[in-house]
Design an enzyme around this catalytic site. Sequence first.
Site, PDB file in Angstrom:
ATOM      1  N   ASP A 138       0.860  -1.195   0.000  1.00 39.50           N
ATOM      2  CA  ASP A 138       0.000   0.000   0.000  1.00 39.50           C
ATOM      3  C   ASP A 138       0.892   1.240   0.000  1.00 39.50           C
ATOM      4  O   ASP A 138       1.096   1.892   1.022  1.00 39.50           O
ATOM      5  CB  ASP A 138      -0.933  -0.017   1.208  1.00 39.50           C
ATOM      6  CG  ASP A 138      -2.016   1.042   1.106  1.00 39.50           C
ATOM      7  OD1 ASP A 138      -2.159   1.639   0.030  1.00 39.50           O
ATOM      8  OD2 ASP A 138      -2.719   1.272   2.105  1.00 39.50           O
TER       9      ASP A 138
ATOM     10  N   HIS B 101      -7.565   0.339   7.631  1.00 44.78           N
ATOM     11  CA  HIS B 101      -7.841   1.709   7.206  1.00 44.78           C
ATOM     12  C   HIS B 101      -9.132   2.214   7.845  1.00 44.78           C
ATOM     13  O   HIS B 101     -10.080   1.458   8.018  1.00 44.78           O
ATOM     14  CB  HIS B 101      -7.933   1.780   5.687  1.00 44.78           C
ATOM     15  CG  HIS B 101      -6.631   1.473   5.027  1.00 44.78           C
ATOM     16  ND1 HIS B 101      -6.532   1.088   3.712  1.00 44.78           N
ATOM     17  CD2 HIS B 101      -5.360   1.505   5.493  1.00 44.78           C
ATOM     18  CE1 HIS B 101      -5.264   0.899   3.399  1.00 44.78           C
ATOM     19  NE2 HIS B 101      -4.534   1.131   4.480  1.00 44.78           N
TER      20      HIS B 101
ATOM     21  N   GLU C  33     -12.190   8.451  11.253  1.00 47.02           N
ATOM     22  CA  GLU C  33     -12.764   8.551  12.595  1.00 47.02           C
ATOM     23  C   GLU C  33     -12.853   9.991  13.071  1.00 47.02           C
ATOM     24  O   GLU C  33     -12.064  10.859  12.692  1.00 47.02           O
ATOM     25  CB  GLU C  33     -11.942   7.740  13.600  1.00 47.02           C
ATOM     26  CG  GLU C  33     -10.611   8.352  13.993  1.00 47.02           C
ATOM     27  CD  GLU C  33      -9.881   7.566  15.088  1.00 47.02           C
ATOM     28  OE1 GLU C  33      -9.998   6.321  15.102  1.00 47.02           O
ATOM     29  OE2 GLU C  33      -9.189   8.194  15.897  1.00 47.02           O
TER      30      GLU C  33
ATOM     31  N   HIS D  49      -6.942   7.218   7.798  1.00 47.11           N
ATOM     32  CA  HIS D  49      -5.805   6.319   7.543  1.00 47.11           C
ATOM     33  C   HIS D  49      -6.136   5.480   6.316  1.00 47.11           C
ATOM     34  O   HIS D  49      -7.070   4.670   6.331  1.00 47.11           O
ATOM     35  CB  HIS D  49      -5.567   5.400   8.753  1.00 47.11           C
ATOM     36  CG  HIS D  49      -4.516   4.346   8.506  1.00 47.11           C
ATOM     37  ND1 HIS D  49      -4.639   3.053   8.986  1.00 47.11           N
ATOM     38  CD2 HIS D  49      -3.348   4.389   7.824  1.00 47.11           C
ATOM     39  CE1 HIS D  49      -3.577   2.356   8.624  1.00 47.11           C
ATOM     40  NE2 HIS D  49      -2.780   3.135   7.910  1.00 47.11           N
TER      41      HIS D  49
ATOM     42  N   SER E 228      -5.715   2.156  18.588  1.00 49.81           N
ATOM     43  CA  SER E 228      -6.677   1.225  18.002  1.00 49.81           C
ATOM     44  C   SER E 228      -8.012   1.944  18.000  1.00 49.81           C
ATOM     45  O   SER E 228      -8.083   3.141  18.308  1.00 49.81           O
ATOM     46  CB  SER E 228      -6.765  -0.069  18.818  1.00 49.81           C
ATOM     47  OG  SER E 228      -7.415   0.171  20.060  1.00 49.81           O
ATOM     48  N   MET E 229      -9.089   1.235  17.668  1.00 53.14           N
ATOM     49  CA  MET E 229     -10.390   1.892  17.630  1.00 53.14           C
ATOM     50  C   MET E 229     -10.888   2.315  19.020  1.00 53.14           C
ATOM     51  O   MET E 229     -11.845   3.092  19.114  1.00 53.14           O
ATOM     52  CB  MET E 229     -11.421   1.000  16.932  1.00 53.14           C
ATOM     53  CG  MET E 229     -11.685  -0.312  17.629  1.00 53.14           C
ATOM     54  SD  MET E 229     -12.961  -1.284  16.796  1.00 53.14           S
ATOM     55  CE  MET E 229     -12.148  -1.753  15.268  1.00 53.14           C
TER      56      MET E 229
ATOM     57  N   HIS F 272       4.422   3.680  13.456  1.00 52.36           N
ATOM     58  CA  HIS F 272       3.268   4.238  12.729  1.00 52.36           C
ATOM     59  C   HIS F 272       1.962   3.857  13.398  1.00 52.36           C
ATOM     60  O   HIS F 272       0.885   4.154  12.875  1.00 52.36           O
ATOM     61  CB  HIS F 272       3.291   3.797  11.266  1.00 52.36           C
ATOM     62  CG  HIS F 272       2.748   2.429  10.990  1.00 52.36           C
ATOM     63  ND1 HIS F 272       3.064   1.330  11.744  1.00 52.36           N
ATOM     64  CD2 HIS F 272       1.899   1.989  10.004  1.00 52.36           C
ATOM     65  CE1 HIS F 272       2.439   0.269  11.237  1.00 52.36           C
ATOM     66  NE2 HIS F 272       1.735   0.637  10.205  1.00 52.36           N
TER      67      HIS F 272
ATOM     68  N   GLY G 114       0.757  -1.410  16.410  1.00 51.40           N
ATOM     69  CA  GLY G 114       1.281  -2.668  15.869  1.00 51.40           C
ATOM     70  C   GLY G 114       0.468  -3.852  16.343  1.00 51.40           C
ATOM     71  O   GLY G 114      -0.042  -3.870  17.463  1.00 51.40           O
TER      72      GLY G 114
END
Length: 473
Positions: A147, A228, A231, A257, A373-374, A395, A398
């Site tokens: 990507d 991806h 949010e 993202h 995370s979410m 980034h 992980g």
Amino acid sequence: MNTPINGTDLIALGYAENAVLGIALRINRGRNGFTKEQMLANYAAVLAQPENYISDKIFSKLASAIIQKANEKPEDFITLNPEPNAFSAYGLEQIEEGALDQMRVAMKLPVTVAGALMPDAHQGYGLPIGGVLATKNAIIPYGVGVDIGCRMALSIYDIPEAFYTEHHDKFKRELVAHSKFGAGHGFHGPYKSDHAVLESPHFQTNALTKSLKDKAWSQLGSSGGGNHFVEFGIIEFEKEDTVLNIPKGKYVALLTHSGSRGFGATVAGHYTKLAKDVCKLPEVARNLAYLDMNSALGQEYWIAMNLAGDYASACHEIIHSKMKKALGATVLAKVENHHNFAWKEIWNGEEVIVHRKGATPAGKGVMGIIPGSMTAPGFLVRGKGEENAINSASHGAGRQMSRTKAIKSITKNEMKSILNHHGVTLIGASLDEAPMAYKDIHQVMAAQEDLVDVVAKLTPKMVRMADDGSRED
């Protein structure tokens, strides 16, 4: 229903873990009318006498690959250095051995100058995700990743936290209306967006980029699958940031993202194959095949990679523009950074190609966004320019759990419970993106205090992701 054949089945027949195994597994996707037992018998026969299958409609490619592999000689391959060069690793106790092994192989390449591993690192293809590699006059397509130009983009609005709470349903409507997700998905007819990137002369570089322009246009302004997301969250500045000119306080923010969609994935696959054809590395390093920057192929890939990066940025720009207009908001600041890319940088006084595969640029004063995370917070950061990390940082948090393991071990009720506990509204997403599949972002941030300063904390409130299990990350 046909019982699937996997790599373990073929290894038991005598196949080695190399490119031939991959070819064999691809043939099995359609099964071609054979039962599992019949297919395994065919695989065994082809391995034993491949010359008998050179003209076979189904197995000819596999037979040719077996013969070619058998005729390879050590002198046909580029020689790796006997021992890996040293590299820096941050949060070493959190990094799986597979990622470390991949990094050690990368550090044996004759073109490698320096390397570093970020605390969110985990095993990938070729260079591990979270790996940073500086090379001399060479570019590695799988060192960039599939990507290409995947990035984070953050818009901080002049909207107070209370407004989000009072108008939750409006934010949800706008999030659904102005985002689109999933591998292969895009826009059609009057719903297509436009952007100057489509007029780039680099689309005319060769037949490949020309052929991808229509796909790029249809997917412009959309997001991929996998991890991806788009949010809304609440970003908190505990003190005024004079560089961004934002006072202390809490604000509504939009974080996106995603990357270069099908355009970047096709470019990555095409040039990885070509790199493997011209750069014969031993099997252990095969996915690190590189292109000489002085070669026509190297320059072709460099142009296509940069175009993919510009295209990925355009996708984010369109999403953020639509959302700003829909909310009638003023943007106080916008920050964007990308990974899965390669840059020309100066290292120890010489120009090198720095690959950051799932790693954020963190040169001195460089802004970045590191999500959790979410349900876990993300962080707006400013780089410290740590040379041992090759001016890089993680980034994200992980993965600590593979996608397959997450789907098998996490239930929908468990995921719903943790979302409710954190007050997060989720639209879409599969179990493989559950918060429990990721490392603790606080531990990751603690492991890179020498790499970045935290400027603000972003708490997710409403997250949209692909809900079809597709992936482009």
